[in-house]
Motif scaffolding. Structure first.
Motif, PDB file in Angstrom:
ATOM      1  N   PRO A  18     -12.250   3.955  -4.164  1.00 51.52           N
ATOM      2  CA  PRO A  18     -12.267   3.355  -2.817  1.00 51.52           C
ATOM      3  C   PRO A  18     -11.175   2.297  -2.657  1.00 51.52           C
ATOM      4  O   PRO A  18     -10.624   1.806  -3.642  1.00 51.52           O
ATOM      5  CB  PRO A  18     -13.647   2.691  -2.724  1.00 51.52           C
ATOM      6  N   CYS A  19     -10.889   1.950  -1.419  1.00 47.87           N
ATOM      7  CA  CYS A  19      -9.926   0.892  -1.116  1.00 47.87           C
ATOM      8  C   CYS A  19     -10.700  -0.337  -0.660  1.00 47.87           C
ATOM      9  O   CYS A  19     -11.608  -0.225   0.157  1.00 47.87           O
ATOM     10  CB  CYS A  19      -8.991   1.340   0.000  1.00 47.87           C
ATOM     11  N   TYR A  20     -10.336  -1.504  -1.189  1.00 46.05           N
ATOM     12  CA  TYR A  20     -10.964  -2.756  -0.743  1.00 46.05           C
ATOM     13  C   TYR A  20      -9.967  -3.621   0.014  1.00 46.05           C
ATOM     14  O   TYR A  20     -10.177  -4.803   0.207  1.00 46.05           O
ATOM     15  CB  TYR A  20     -11.530  -3.518  -1.952  1.00 46.05           C
ATOM     16  N   MET A  21      -8.836  -3.017   0.403  1.00 48.73           N
ATOM     17  CA  MET A  21      -7.777  -3.796   1.059  1.00 48.73           C
ATOM     18  C   MET A  21      -7.591  -3.408   2.524  1.00 48.73           C
ATOM     19  O   MET A  21      -6.547  -3.691   3.098  1.00 48.73           O
ATOM     20  CB  MET A  21      -6.459  -3.603   0.306  1.00 48.73           C
ATOM     21  N   GLY A  22      -8.555  -2.711   3.106  1.00 48.75           N
ATOM     22  CA  GLY A  22      -8.470  -2.495   4.547  1.00 48.75           C
ATOM     23  C   GLY A  22      -8.307  -1.052   4.978  1.00 48.75           C
ATOM     24  O   GLY A  22      -8.146  -0.796   6.169  1.00 48.75           O
ATOM     25  N   ILE A  23      -8.323  -0.124   4.048  1.00 52.04           N
ATOM     26  CA  ILE A  23      -8.226   1.283   4.435  1.00 52.04           C
ATOM     27  C   ILE A  23      -9.586   1.926   4.226  1.00 52.04           C
ATOM     28  O   ILE A  23     -10.216   1.750   3.179  1.00 52.04           O
ATOM     29  CB  ILE A  23      -7.156   2.027   3.599  1.00 52.04           C
ATOM     30  N   ASN A  24     -10.024   2.670   5.208  1.00 57.62           N
ATOM     31  CA  ASN A  24     -11.367   3.207   5.180  1.00 57.62           C
ATOM     32  C   ASN A  24     -11.428   4.487   4.343  1.00 57.62           C
ATOM     33  O   ASN A  24     -11.399   5.582   4.866  1.00 57.62           O
ATOM     34  CB  ASN A  24     -11.812   3.478   6.618  1.00 57.62           C
TER      35      ASN A  24
ATOM     36  N   CYS B   1       0.852  -1.206   0.000  1.00 54.97           N
ATOM     37  CA  CYS B   1       0.000   0.000   0.000  1.00 54.97           C
ATOM     38  C   CYS B   1       0.883   1.250   0.000  1.00 54.97           C
ATOM     39  O   CYS B   1       1.653   1.483   0.928  1.00 54.97           O
ATOM     40  CB  CYS B   1      -0.887  -0.016   1.246  1.00 54.97           C
ATOM     41  N   ILE B   2       0.732   2.081  -1.025  1.00 52.02           N
ATOM     42  CA  ILE B   2       1.612   3.251  -1.139  1.00 52.02           C
ATOM     43  C   ILE B   2       1.291   4.288  -0.051  1.00 52.02           C
ATOM     44  O   ILE B   2       2.139   5.113   0.285  1.00 52.02           O
ATOM     45  CB  ILE B   2       1.524   3.850  -2.562  1.00 52.02           C
ATOM     46  N   PHE B   3       0.090   4.186   0.518  1.00 50.94           N
ATOM     47  CA  PHE B   3      -0.259   5.130   1.585  1.00 50.94           C
ATOM     48  C   PHE B   3       0.435   4.817   2.908  1.00 50.94           C
ATOM     49  O   PHE B   3       0.404   5.623   3.823  1.00 50.94           O
ATOM     50  CB  PHE B   3      -1.781   5.232   1.738  1.00 50.94           C
ATOM     51  N   GLU B   4       1.077   3.631   2.998  1.00 50.04           N
ATOM     52  CA  GLU B   4       1.953   3.409   4.159  1.00 50.04           C
ATOM     53  C   GLU B   4       3.033   4.489   4.157  1.00 50.04           C
ATOM     54  O   GLU B   4       3.395   5.025   5.200  1.00 50.04           O
ATOM     55  CB  GLU B   4       2.592   2.017   4.101  1.00 50.04           C
TER      56      GLU B   4
ATOM     57  N   HIS C 269       4.053  -1.386  -5.788  1.00 49.63           N
ATOM     58  CA  HIS C 269       3.143  -0.709  -4.852  1.00 49.63           C
ATOM     59  C   HIS C 269       1.720  -0.680  -5.367  1.00 49.63           C
ATOM     60  O   HIS C 269       1.505  -0.532  -6.565  1.00 49.63           O
ATOM     61  CB  HIS C 269       3.641   0.720  -4.603  1.00 49.63           C
ATOM     62  N   CYS C 270       0.766  -0.791  -4.446  1.00 48.27           N
ATOM     63  CA  CYS C 270      -0.639  -0.590  -4.794  1.00 48.27           C
ATOM     64  C   CYS C 270      -0.886   0.909  -4.878  1.00 48.27           C
ATOM     65  O   CYS C 270      -0.540   1.658  -3.966  1.00 48.27           O
ATOM     66  CB  CYS C 270      -1.551  -1.208  -3.729  1.00 48.27           C
ATOM     67  N   THR C 271      -1.491   1.330  -5.995  1.00 46.71           N
ATOM     68  CA  THR C 271      -1.876   2.747  -6.152  1.00 46.71           C
ATOM     69  C   THR C 271      -3.360   2.824  -6.520  1.00 46.71           C
ATOM     70  O   THR C 271      -3.798   3.799  -7.122  1.00 46.71           O
ATOM     71  CB  THR C 271      -1.051   3.412  -7.273  1.00 46.71           C
ATOM     72  N   ALA C 272      -4.124   1.769  -6.175  1.00 42.12           N
ATOM     73  CA  ALA C 272      -5.483   1.638  -6.703  1.00 42.12           C
ATOM     74  C   ALA C 272      -6.386   2.823  -6.375  1.00 42.12           C
ATOM     75  O   ALA C 272      -7.201   3.237  -7.208  1.00 42.12           O
ATOM     76  CB  ALA C 272      -6.103   0.350  -6.183  1.00 42.12           C
ATOM     77  N   CYS C 273      -6.250   3.399  -5.184  1.00 40.53           N
ATOM     78  CA  CYS C 273      -7.148   4.506  -4.832  1.00 40.53           C
ATOM     79  C   CYS C 273      -6.804   5.773  -5.641  1.00 40.53           C
ATOM     80  O   CYS C 273      -7.611   6.706  -5.706  1.00 40.53           O
ATOM     81  CB  CYS C 273      -7.117   4.786  -3.333  1.00 40.53           C
ATOM     82  N   LEU C 274      -5.627   5.783  -6.254  1.00 39.06           N
ATOM     83  CA  LEU C 274      -5.219   6.929  -7.086  1.00 39.06           C
ATOM     84  C   LEU C 274      -5.488   6.662  -8.563  1.00 39.06           C
ATOM     85  O   LEU C 274      -5.832   7.568  -9.322  1.00 39.06           O
ATOM     86  CB  LEU C 274      -3.722   7.207  -6.896  1.00 39.06           C
TER      87      LEU C 274
END
Ligand code: SF4
Length: 495
Positions: free
Chosen positions: A423-429, A278-281, A480-485
């Protein structure tokens, strides 16, 4: 992004195994407690610790509750959590709410003995998996993915699983059923298994507990560790006198016992897909003093600010930030642009949690309660204000207003991450697409709505170039996951 309008992390994991026999000199429960306190930023709603004496397979000591770590545990609770190994969890709920039964670690009796499980993440195919479990006649008492994982681990793996019906076989079966997103610590008998999903979406690392008198700089092998720990983040290590041994690889299963650690298996990603941490880490969740993929989060945030200055510098008098998560980015921006860094807001650290307010007047009051303007630093000046992200845009407008009413000539917003669109489906609200302000307004429209003189986001390419200096343990470049972006999810979503 400050906490009035923020993304929420899903959980922190911690585990500890003492090297000696029971009764050990090591106070395992206290070490886990200190570890959870250092991971408090990953979840403040619930916490729990489960310990075992290893040889007693019929009984675990368990304490879980609602609140932050220091509210949930007293000295008495810790004294009763006896054992030479244990796991702990601090929770922010994405699924299942804050009812007591959702507090982790989960503990269940299985055919093979007691099992305790703690989970960080959210299963992308939870709905289908849940249906499969229910169809098999297994009841579930909570809505949480973590209970689902615990039930799957309790079940026998299918015939043909090369590792048969042992724990490696059961864990591999779980990993075959769901590819992401999870990091897990699992306790059974005198063993802890540390597991990272094949995409490595959530971080997990291993540390060695230093004997008294041994310093952090000592090399592995120069000393006999007092014990082993597993943690979501490395920021924990100084507070429990440990040093980083290594990060767990995506898809890796590590067995931790009093004899040491052993990598016992790896599950690979389908179709040669890249890892997806998760890139937001890097942007927001992890503590800045943590190491991810061999690099310090603080330095990556600073690099984001440097990139942002290259992409969106502007002739202003000072660069500043909304304290404190974007401070490294503001310093990086200042370094590259040559514009001096100065603080513009003094944060009141004692107001506690501030909830998102429903109207502009209450939002203004909430901001004023939390921040005092350092107007002597900015009166009559043009400010570049760096923030790490914008979710709903509910509070940054109130901050801009506070600065302007306190004498700022102009306020130019620079966001050290790209706009959030999905949206995130991997655990981030992350809120729904409709609630994400970047789907309603472009940067110029948003600046106008917020009362800013300009607003620019960091590009996706700029963010990736800031994080991509990281490498995994085996020297391979990470992904890295960038899905929400970007809307590009690491796996196909099942509904
Ligand atoms: S969608 Fe965004 S928040 Fe969720 S895992 Fe991917 S990068 Fe992280």
């Amino acid at each position: 992004m400050e906490e009035l309008d923020c993304l929420q992390e899903a959980c922190g994991l911690f585990a500890c195994v003492a090297c000696g026999e029971w009764p050990t000199n090591l106070d395992v429960a206290h070490i886990i407690y200190l570890g959870l306190v250092a991971l408090q930023h990953r979840g403040q709603e619930m916490a729990g610790i489960v310990t075992s004496k290893g040889e007693n397979k019929k009984k675990y000591a368990v304490h879980r509750g609602v609140g932050n770590v220091s509210q949930v545990f007293s000295e008495d609770h810790l004294r009763n959590l006896r054992g030479n190994l244990g796991i702990g969890h601090t929770r922010y709920s994405t699924h299942g709410g804050t009812e007591h039964q959702n507090a982790q670690p989960f503990v269940v009796y299985t055919l093979h003995g007691l099992l305790a499980v703690a989970h960080n993440g959210e299963l992308v195919n939870a709905k289908n998996l849940r249906n499969k479990i229910l169809e098999n006649g297994v009841g579930l008492s909570t809505g949480s993915d973590s209970e689902l994982i615990t039930q799957i681990l309790s079940m026998p793996p299918p015939e043909g699983e090369p590792h048969g019906a042992d724990w490696l076989g059961r864990i591999r079966h779980l990993m075959a059923l769901t590819l992401t997103a999870y990091s897990l610590v699992i306790m059974h008998d005198d063993v802890i298994f540390a597991v990272r999903d094949p995409f490595g979406n959530r971080p997990l690392c291993i540390g060695e507990l230093l004997p008294p008198g041994v310093i952090q700089e000592s090399k592995h092998g120069d000393f006999e560790p007092e014990g082993w720990i597993v943690s979501s983040e490395t920021c924990v290590f100084p507070s429990v006198s440990a040093k980083l041994h290594r990060e767990i690889e995506p898809g890796e299963i590590v067995q931790v016992t009093k004899h040491g650690i052993r990598s016992i298996g790896t599950v690979s990603r389908p179709d040669n897909k890249p890892p997806a941490l998760c890139i937001f880490e890097y942007v927001y969740f992890a503590r800045p003093d943590s190491i991810l993929e061999g690099q310090m989060v603080y330095m990556v945030r600073k690099e984001c600010g440097r990139q942002l200055a290259l992409e969106a510098a502007f002739k202003a008098d000072i660069v500043s930030t909304v304290p404190e998560s974007a401070t490294p980015s503001a310093l990086g921006f200042s370094e590259v642009s040559g514009i001096p860094y100065a603080e513009v807001l003094c944060k009141n650290r004692y107001v506690g949690r501030t909830f998102i307010q429903p109207n502009p007047y209450l939002r203004q009051l909430a901001v004023a309660k939390k921040f005092g303007p350092l107007s002597a630093n900015f009166r009559g000046k043009k400010i570049i204000l760096i923030d790490d992200s914008i979710v709903r845009g509910t509070t940054i407008g109130a901050i801009i207003r506070l600065l302007k009413e306190s004498g700022a000539k102009e306020v130019h917003i620079r966001i050290a991450s790209p706009p959030l669109h999905y949206p995130c489906y991997m655990g981030i609200n992350i809120p729904t697409r409709e609630e994400l302000i970047a789907n309603e307004l472009n940067a110029d429209q948003l600046a106008k709505k917020l009362g800013a003189n300009s607003l620019v986001y960091l590009s996706v390419g700029g963010l990736l170039s800031a994080v991509q200096r990281g490498i995994s343990n085996n020297g391979k470049p990470s992904g890295h996951c960038t899905a929400c972006l970007t809307g590009k999810y690491p796996v196909e979503l099942e509904w």
